[in-house]
Structures are given as structure tokens and as C-alpha cells.
Motif scaffolding. Structure first.
Motif, PDB file in Angstrom:
ATOM      1  N   SER A 104       0.847  -1.189   0.000  1.00  0.00           N
ATOM      2  CA  SER A 104       0.000   0.000   0.000  1.00  0.00           C
ATOM      3  C   SER A 104       0.883   1.240   0.000  1.00  0.00           C
ATOM      4  O   SER A 104       2.055   1.187   0.340  1.00  0.00           O
ATOM      5  CB  SER A 104      -0.926   0.009   1.223  1.00  0.00           C
ATOM      6  OG  SER A 104      -0.183   0.111   2.416  1.00  0.00           O
ATOM      7  N   ASP A 122       6.655   8.882 -11.010  1.00  0.00           N
ATOM      8  CA  ASP A 122       6.383   7.827 -11.998  1.00  0.00           C
ATOM      9  C   ASP A 122       7.217   6.572 -11.742  1.00  0.00           C
ATOM     10  O   ASP A 122       6.751   5.453 -11.968  1.00  0.00           O
ATOM     11  CB  ASP A 122       6.646   8.331 -13.421  1.00  0.00           C
ATOM     12  CG  ASP A 122       5.631   9.377 -13.852  1.00  0.00           C
ATOM     13  OD1 ASP A 122       4.517   9.386 -13.283  1.00  0.00           O
ATOM     14  OD2 ASP A 122       5.940  10.189 -14.749  1.00  0.00           O
ATOM     15  N   HIS A 123       8.429   6.748 -11.293  1.00  0.00           N
ATOM     16  CA  HIS A 123       9.281   5.599 -10.958  1.00  0.00           C
ATOM     17  C   HIS A 123       8.647   4.791  -9.824  1.00  0.00           C
ATOM     18  O   HIS A 123       8.643   3.559  -9.861  1.00  0.00           O
ATOM     19  CB  HIS A 123      10.680   6.084 -10.559  1.00  0.00           C
ATOM     20  CG  HIS A 123      11.604   5.006 -10.116  1.00  0.00           C
ATOM     21  ND1 HIS A 123      12.062   4.028 -10.958  1.00  0.00           N
ATOM     22  CD2 HIS A 123      12.140   4.756  -8.902  1.00  0.00           C
ATOM     23  CE1 HIS A 123      12.859   3.209 -10.285  1.00  0.00           C
ATOM     24  NE2 HIS A 123      12.913   3.627  -9.036  1.00  0.00           N
ATOM     25  N   VAL A 166       5.381   4.713  -9.042  1.00  0.00           N
ATOM     26  CA  VAL A 166       4.164   4.096  -9.575  1.00  0.00           C
ATOM     27  C   VAL A 166       4.515   2.835 -10.355  1.00  0.00           C
ATOM     28  O   VAL A 166       3.881   1.785 -10.186  1.00  0.00           O
ATOM     29  CB  VAL A 166       3.377   5.093 -10.459  1.00  0.00           C
ATOM     30  CG1 VAL A 166       2.247   4.400 -11.195  1.00  0.00           C
ATOM     31  CG2 VAL A 166       2.847   6.245  -9.613  1.00  0.00           C
ATOM     32  N   ASP A 167       5.548   2.913 -11.172  1.00  0.00           N
ATOM     33  CA  ASP A 167       5.982   1.756 -11.944  1.00  0.00           C
ATOM     34  C   ASP A 167       6.452   0.621 -11.031  1.00  0.00           C
ATOM     35  O   ASP A 167       6.128  -0.545 -11.256  1.00  0.00           O
ATOM     36  CB  ASP A 167       7.106   2.157 -12.907  1.00  0.00           C
ATOM     37  CG  ASP A 167       7.574   0.996 -13.750  1.00  0.00           C
ATOM     38  OD1 ASP A 167       6.731   0.367 -14.415  1.00  0.00           O
ATOM     39  OD2 ASP A 167       8.793   0.714 -13.728  1.00  0.00           O
ATOM     40  N   VAL A 188       5.518   0.024  -7.914  1.00  0.00           N
ATOM     41  CA  VAL A 188       4.356  -0.562  -7.237  1.00  0.00           C
ATOM     42  C   VAL A 188       3.595  -1.473  -8.202  1.00  0.00           C
ATOM     43  O   VAL A 188       3.180  -2.575  -7.827  1.00  0.00           O
ATOM     44  CB  VAL A 188       3.431   0.540  -6.657  1.00  0.00           C
ATOM     45  CG1 VAL A 188       2.117  -0.051  -6.175  1.00  0.00           C
ATOM     46  CG2 VAL A 188       4.135   1.276  -5.521  1.00  0.00           C
ATOM     47  N   ARG A 189       3.423  -1.037  -9.448  1.00  0.00           N
ATOM     48  CA  ARG A 189       2.747  -1.883 -10.443  1.00  0.00           C
ATOM     49  C   ARG A 189       3.489  -3.197 -10.657  1.00  0.00           C
ATOM     50  O   ARG A 189       2.886  -4.270 -10.689  1.00  0.00           O
ATOM     51  CB  ARG A 189       2.626  -1.143 -11.774  1.00  0.00           C
ATOM     52  CG  ARG A 189       1.491  -0.184 -11.822  1.00  0.00           C
ATOM     53  CD  ARG A 189       1.290   0.354 -13.234  1.00  0.00           C
ATOM     54  NE  ARG A 189       0.329   1.433 -13.190  1.00  0.00           N
ATOM     55  CZ  ARG A 189       0.511   2.625 -13.730  1.00  0.00           C
ATOM     56  NH1 ARG A 189       1.615   2.892 -14.395  1.00  0.00           N
ATOM     57  NH2 ARG A 189      -0.406   3.555 -13.634  1.00  0.00           N
ATOM     58  N   ARG A 190       4.784  -3.110 -10.811  1.00  0.00           N
ATOM     59  CA  ARG A 190       5.580  -4.320 -11.034  1.00  0.00           C
ATOM     60  C   ARG A 190       5.539  -5.231  -9.806  1.00  0.00           C
ATOM     61  O   ARG A 190       5.496  -6.452  -9.940  1.00  0.00           O
ATOM     62  CB  ARG A 190       7.014  -3.936 -11.397  1.00  0.00           C
ATOM     63  CG  ARG A 190       7.078  -3.304 -12.787  1.00  0.00           C
ATOM     64  CD  ARG A 190       8.454  -2.829 -13.177  1.00  0.00           C
ATOM     65  NE  ARG A 190       9.444  -3.897 -13.084  1.00  0.00           N
ATOM     66  CZ  ARG A 190      10.735  -3.677 -12.859  1.00  0.00           C
ATOM     67  NH1 ARG A 190      11.191  -2.458 -12.717  1.00  0.00           N
ATOM     68  NH2 ARG A 190      11.581  -4.694 -12.793  1.00  0.00           N
ATOM     69  N   ARG A 209       3.016  -5.465  -7.700  1.00  0.00           N
ATOM     70  CA  ARG A 209       1.680  -6.081  -7.676  1.00  0.00           C
ATOM     71  C   ARG A 209       1.544  -7.181  -8.739  1.00  0.00           C
ATOM     72  O   ARG A 209       0.847  -8.166  -8.510  1.00  0.00           O
ATOM     73  CB  ARG A 209       0.614  -5.010  -7.819  1.00  0.00           C
ATOM     74  CG  ARG A 209       0.528  -4.162  -6.555  1.00  0.00           C
ATOM     75  CD  ARG A 209      -0.548  -3.133  -6.595  1.00  0.00           C
ATOM     76  NE  ARG A 209      -0.605  -2.438  -5.312  1.00  0.00           N
ATOM     77  CZ  ARG A 209      -1.043  -1.215  -5.159  1.00  0.00           C
ATOM     78  NH1 ARG A 209      -1.513  -0.551  -6.198  1.00  0.00           N
ATOM     79  NH2 ARG A 209      -1.050  -0.653  -3.963  1.00  0.00           N
ATOM     80  N   GLU A 210       2.201  -7.023  -9.876  1.00  0.00           N
ATOM     81  CA  GLU A 210       2.201  -8.087 -10.882  1.00  0.00           C
ATOM     82  C   GLU A 210       2.901  -9.331 -10.334  1.00  0.00           C
ATOM     83  O   GLU A 210       2.406 -10.453 -10.497  1.00  0.00           O
ATOM     84  CB  GLU A 210       2.900  -7.623 -12.153  1.00  0.00           C
ATOM     85  CG  GLU A 210       2.119  -6.610 -12.956  1.00  0.00           C
ATOM     86  CD  GLU A 210       2.940  -5.971 -14.065  1.00  0.00           C
ATOM     87  OE1 GLU A 210       4.115  -6.379 -14.282  1.00  0.00           O
ATOM     88  OE2 GLU A 210       2.400  -5.055 -14.725  1.00  0.00           O
ATOM     89  N   GLU A 233       3.275 -10.045  -7.192  1.00  0.00           N
ATOM     90  CA  GLU A 233       2.440 -10.533  -6.093  1.00  0.00           C
ATOM     91  C   GLU A 233       1.299 -11.402  -6.646  1.00  0.00           C
ATOM     92  O   GLU A 233       0.993 -12.479  -6.099  1.00  0.00           O
ATOM     93  CB  GLU A 233       1.870  -9.349  -5.310  1.00  0.00           C
ATOM     94  CG  GLU A 233       0.946  -9.752  -4.195  1.00  0.00           C
ATOM     95  CD  GLU A 233       0.312  -8.539  -3.544  1.00  0.00           C
ATOM     96  OE1 GLU A 233      -0.072  -8.677  -2.367  1.00  0.00           O
ATOM     97  OE2 GLU A 233       0.180  -7.491  -4.182  1.00  0.00           O
TER      98      GLU A 233
END
Length: 152
Positions: free
Chosen positions: A105, A134-135, A137-138, A140-142, A144-145, A147
Motif C-alpha cells: 500500500s 512515476d518511478h 508508480v511503476d 508498485v505496479r511491477r 503487484r504483478e 504478487e
């Protein structure tokens, strides 16, 4: 929590802070230059106090010590693999198994992300900082992928 993942672990995600690391390196350089400059100036300026070589070395040493403390801010790192999550903040590293992780989170107003654990506990992830925009955000996205791929 388990021991460290094996040496042959291939990390799918390695995240480090960008801006904070750059600021820390610049600040460390400034601290060294200022303290060495002061050490040199102490012997040349007539201030009414006698400064010796030991005083000059101590002034330079203080600058080096402070620079090393500031450079600790470059250590945070997040690494993710199928074996788990390795979170290194300023001093220590913690390995979290996927079975314990309940997600990542980024609370409103927080400076960095955190990995949620059972019983309302969390591990701060200083490697993913809000000021990296942006770094972050990227990253966190990676995370979560990964995860979604590895968590139960």
C-alpha cells in the motif's frame, strides 16, 4: 520470516530510490568539501585561536563521518523473486515470504510504500518513495504483478 533467499535467486524486480539517493550523494559531497575547506582555512586564518594539524584532521574527519551517515540514505532497496520479498531500508534487510505478505500500500501523505503483514503490521519500503513519482508508480505496479503471480 525465513533466511536469505539462495544465491542463485533471479530477482524479477529491484527497486531503489532515485531522487533521495541523488540528493544524498550531492549532500555528502558538499559536506566533505565544506569540512575539508574549513580544515584548510583554520590553519591559514588568524582567529586568535591556535589550530593544529589534529584540529584540521578532526574537522575533515567530521565531514567524512557526516557524509557517510547521509550516504546511508542510498541503501534502501526492494527485491522481489518467486522465493519472497527482500526489503532493505537504511540499516537492516528483512526477507518476507509470499505467504505472509498481504499486499503493498501507499497511504495518502506517506513518504514511502509499505508491505502489509498479518495483524495490522507492516514493513516500510523506503526504496519506493513518493518523491520519485512515476518511478514509484511503476515499481508498485511491477510489485503487484509479481504478487499476483506468486502469492497464494
Amino acid at each position: 520470516m525465513s533466511g536469505a533467499p539462495s544465491a542463485d535467486t533471479s530477482w524479477e524486480l529491484i527497486a531503489r530510490p532515485r531522487r533521495t539517493a541523488r540528493y544524498a550523494m550531492a549532500t555528502a559531497a558538499v559536506l566533505i568539501v565544506v569540512h575539508v575547506g574549513l580544515a584548510i582555512t583554520l590553519a591559514r586564518e588568524s582567529t586568535g585561536v591556535y589550530f593544529r594539524l589534529a584540529d584540521q584532521l578532526a574537522m575533515a574527519g567530521i565531514g567524512l563521518f557526516l557524509a557517510c551517515l547521509v550516504l546511508l540514505l542510498t541503501r534502501p532497496r526492494l527485491r522481489v523473486s518467486r522465493e519472497g520479498i527482500a526489503v532493505r531500508n537504511v540499516i537492516s534487510e528483512r526477507i518476507i515470504e509470499w505467504e505472509l505478505a498481504e499486499g503493498m500500500s501507499f497511504p495518502d501523505g506517506a513518504s514511502w510504500a509499505r508491505i502489509e503483514l498479518p495483524d495490522d503490521e507492516f514493513v516500510p519500503v523506503m526504496a519506493i518513495q513518493a518523491n520519485d513519482r512515476d518511478h514509484a508508480v511503476d515499481a508498485v505496479r511491477r510489485f503487484r504483478e509479481a504478487e499476483a503471480q506468486y502469492s497464494a
